[in-house]
Design an enzyme around this catalytic site. Structure first.
Site, PDB file in Angstrom:
ATOM      1  N   HIS A 128      44.864  40.511  36.318  1.00  0.00           N
ATOM      2  CA  HIS A 128      44.793  39.169  36.899  1.00  0.00           C
ATOM      3  C   HIS A 128      46.205  38.619  37.120  1.00  0.00           C
ATOM      4  O   HIS A 128      46.909  38.306  36.167  1.00  0.00           O
ATOM      5  CB  HIS A 128      43.996  38.245  35.984  1.00  0.00           C
ATOM      6  CG  HIS A 128      43.763  36.892  36.555  1.00  0.00           C
ATOM      7  ND1 HIS A 128      43.123  36.703  37.760  1.00  0.00           N
ATOM      8  CD2 HIS A 128      44.099  35.649  36.109  1.00  0.00           C
ATOM      9  CE1 HIS A 128      43.064  35.413  38.021  1.00  0.00           C
ATOM     10  NE2 HIS A 128      43.657  34.752  37.038  1.00  0.00           N
TER      11      HIS A 128
ATOM     12  N   ASP B 273      44.270  60.159  46.867  1.00  0.00           N
ATOM     13  CA  ASP B 273      45.425  59.871  47.732  1.00  0.00           C
ATOM     14  C   ASP B 273      46.334  61.088  47.863  1.00  0.00           C
ATOM     15  O   ASP B 273      47.480  60.962  48.310  1.00  0.00           O
ATOM     16  CB  ASP B 273      46.211  58.674  47.187  1.00  0.00           C
ATOM     17  CG  ASP B 273      46.817  58.948  45.815  1.00  0.00           C
ATOM     18  OD1 ASP B 273      46.394  59.922  45.160  1.00  0.00           O
ATOM     19  OD2 ASP B 273      47.709  58.192  45.406  1.00  0.00           O
TER      20      ASP B 273
ATOM     21  N   ASP C  60      41.476  43.214  38.303  1.00  0.00           N
ATOM     22  CA  ASP C  60      41.355  41.807  37.908  1.00  0.00           C
ATOM     23  C   ASP C  60      40.074  41.639  37.103  1.00  0.00           C
ATOM     24  O   ASP C  60      38.996  42.048  37.538  1.00  0.00           O
ATOM     25  CB  ASP C  60      41.335  40.921  39.155  1.00  0.00           C
ATOM     26  CG  ASP C  60      41.541  39.447  38.849  1.00  0.00           C
ATOM     27  OD1 ASP C  60      40.985  38.955  37.844  1.00  0.00           O
ATOM     28  OD2 ASP C  60      42.262  38.783  39.610  1.00  0.00           O
TER      29      ASP C  60
ATOM     30  N   SER D 156      45.951  32.951  40.817  1.00  0.00           N
ATOM     31  CA  SER D 156      44.755  32.576  40.082  1.00  0.00           C
ATOM     32  C   SER D 156      44.188  31.280  40.653  1.00  0.00           C
ATOM     33  O   SER D 156      43.908  31.192  41.847  1.00  0.00           O
ATOM     34  CB  SER D 156      45.074  32.452  38.591  1.00  0.00           C
ATOM     35  OG  SER D 156      43.885  32.244  37.839  1.00  0.00           O
TER      36      SER D 156
END
Length: 623
Positions: free
Chosen positions: A532, A330, A495, A253
């Protein structure tokens, strides 16, 4: 290239013709040389236009403080650094008498083995030293400031130093254990590092009004690191009888921002950098948070609770729509989006999310909600369309409470974005009375006029926020590269405050500047679903510091890093966002950007069943 022409000069006429030809060749050669001189700048300009940056971006009239120069990155050979060698602690309590300019030691004690634990294992015996540097009384606000710190020096030392950069607005000396990612099974002390932690020049009671003091701003931005580093290395030498062999810098962060700033400003003093969820454009991100709050308020049923704009049930609807479109990219439907680049191209909010035909009932989004969601994820902008900050990728990790906390609470609360913008990043700072109603400040913030203040300076505040908070020339890392240092950057694709799109843009520009060879010294890893720094429906437990040591000291570049989910029974701490349908120890490879993990064959719950491949994004996608 030089050509030689042989002439048979039989008469003056032929000689004249020859001279005329040579003159023409000379003119032609001059033109070619001019074009060759101009070509690199033309190529760089084209490269910049092709990157992820938006050409219309909010900047200072004098130029962005983060603006790169036109000089290309170094092509010198990169040296291989030697491994650190272990030693044993020689002094502890005697360090109370440690002498260093403007430094006072306030406490020293030997912490016995087992007093502290991590990952279900005891932390070994170590010396704990606490102190402060540069104590002073501010002539601006009358407050007494100092750079508070603590160091933990293990008895069994690996020969390495770790600067542990902390998050938020700092102000707290977090225990210097070397922990900064989700559920680290081994912290820095357990790995044998001598670890430093600091409050970056102000204490908790001074948050956020320390922004009124010009020097406290600079210490928070970067100068505390520059002050502490030589002191810490001197203290290590006093304790072990020698300097550290290798020095590392890591954080998440704001700590990730500290790390990237250090990689730019102090690369001559560190060998390895680990930045997780780095807010390296933090002033812009904070302004974007206020802008985002204004968008959410348009569809909130209660503007005093912005989460009513997109409560958990409706975030689940949005997340499921993302999975329906992108989960299988994927080659495996597993509740994760491993190819975020392609997902942004194939997912469409208006088309793929159910639309409410009447009232909101938790199973759909209204047209107004969809418009706000699209705007927020596209990135904050002024009324004229200039980008304030980056876009955000659509990711099913938005279901986590941490994402909602950043979007709906921190963006208007008295502990985060409004006060950071108002007191720390704006020049001049706001009046203290703003703290009485940060919600109104956020919802009435004028991004067209007030946002520009993050670029401003004056006689008292001599550096703007974009100068003291961001890495200067972040795409020019010659000092780091040429001394053999390395950097690993990791960022979650869910995030809620610092965008991985911004980090990807930075890496694209770095890579272009180093002729597509930035991976020789810097690698960026995106972590699908992670919020985050940690959390989210993700495999967020990984040994980034161990991977960095192998790269720096042994030349083993990380072609992939195995990350594990922290399900039930995880000794590093359970992540409540891990779905019950997953194996509690599900693992996935983190791939160096721009590669992504793709399922090949085998057990779908283990990383070995995946390979790192190029994203299948690009033109001509099947919509």
């Amino acid at each position: 290239m030089k050509e030689e022409h042989i002439y048979n000069l039989k008469n003056e006429d032929e000689r004249g013709k020859s001279l005329s030809k040579r003159k023409n060749y000379s003119i032609l050669l001059t033109v070619v040389l001019i074009l060759m001189t101009l070509l690199p700048s033309l190529v760089m300009a084209e490269s910049e236009n092709a990157s992820k940056t938006n050409n219309s971006t909010l900047t200072n009239d004098k130029g962005n403080a983060n603006q790169s120069t036109t000089k290309s990155g170094s092509t010198d050979s990169i040296p291989q650094l030697t491994p650190a060698k272990p030693s044993t602690l020689q002094k502890c309590t005697e360090l109370a008498a440690f002498d260093f300019p403007r430094t006072s030691i306030t406490s020293v004690r030997l912490v016995p083995a087992g007093e502290v634990s991590n990952g279900g294992q005891p932390v070994g015996a170590h010396c704990l030293i606490q102190g402060k540097m540069n104590e002073r009384v501010s002539p601006v606000d009358g407050q007494t400031y100092a750079i508070g710190f603590e160091m933990r020096l293990p008895v069994d030392w690996a020969g390495r130093f770790l600067y542990q950069a902390n998050g938020g607005t700092d102000g707290v000396v977090v225990p210097a254990l070397g922990s900064f990612t989700g559920g680290q099974l081994q912290n820095g002390i357990q790995m044998g590092f001598a670890v430093l932690s600091s409050d970056a020049g102000h204490n908790g009671s001074q948050n956020p009004l320390f922004g009124l003091d010009p020097q406290a701003r600079l210490d928070y931005g970067y100068q505390a690191v520059g002050t502490l580093t030589p002191m810490a290395k001197s203290l290590i030498k006093a304790a072990y009888g020698r300097d550290p062999d290798r020095s590392y810098f890591a954080g998440g962060s704001n700590g990730g921002r500290h790390t990237m700033v250090a990689a730019s400003r102090y690369a001559d003093q560190y060998d390895g950098f680990l930045a997780v969820a780095p807010g390296f454009n933090l002033p812009k991100a904070a302004v974007a948070q206020l802008w985002g709050a204004q968008q959410w308020a348009k569809v909130a049923t209660d503007t005093k609770n912005l989460e009513t704009a997109l409560p958990p049930a409706e975030r689940q609807v949005l997340a499921q729509a993302i999975l329906n479109r992108c989960d299988g990219l994927d080659h495996l439907v597993d509740g994760m989006v491993q190819d975020p680049n392609r997902c942004q191209k194939v997912f469409n909010v208006k088309r793929d999310v159910p639309t409410c035909v009447s009232e909101r009932n938790g199973t759909c989004l209204t047209e107004a909600q969809k418009e706000v969601v699209e705007d927020v994820f596209a990135g904050a902008r002024t009324s004229s369309g200039k980008a304030i900050y980056s876009s955000f990728p659509f990711d099913p990790g938005i279901v986590q409470s941490g994402w909602a906390s950043w979007k709906f609470q921190s963006s208007v609360g008295a502990q985060r974005d409004p006060v950071a913008v108002g007191f720390i990043f704006s020049t001049p700072p706001e009046d203290k009375s703003m703290m009485n109603d940060t919600l109104s400040y956020a919802l009435n913030f004028n991004v067209d006029t007030q946002a520009q203040r993050i670029f401003e300076s004056n006689e008292l505040y001599t550096e703007s926020a974009m100068e003291f908070m961001t890495p200067p020339n972040p795409t020019h890392l010659d000092t780091l590269r040429n001394r053999g240092a390395k950097m690993i950057v990791a960022h979650g694709t869910a995030d809620g405050v610092f965008s991985p799109d911004d980090t990807a843009r930075w890496y694209d520009e770095l890579n272009a500047n180093y002729r597509n060879k930035a991976d020789e010294f810097t690698r960026y890893f995106e972590i699908p679903g992670m919020g985050h720094v940690r959390g989210g429906p993700a495999t967020d437990q990984f040994d980034g510091l161990g991977a960095l040591i192998k790269w720096v000291e042994y030349g083993e570049a990380p072609d992939r890093i195995t990350a594990t989910a922290r399900g039930v029974g995880n000794t590093g701490g359970v992540n409540p966002d891990v779905p019950s349908t997953w194996a509690p120890d599900r693992s996935r490879p983190l791939c160096p950007y721009p590669l992504v993990a793709r399922y090949t064959k085998g057990d779908p719950e283990v990383a070995s069943s995946f390979q790192c491949k190029p994203s299948s994004g690009g033109p001509g996608l099947n919509q």
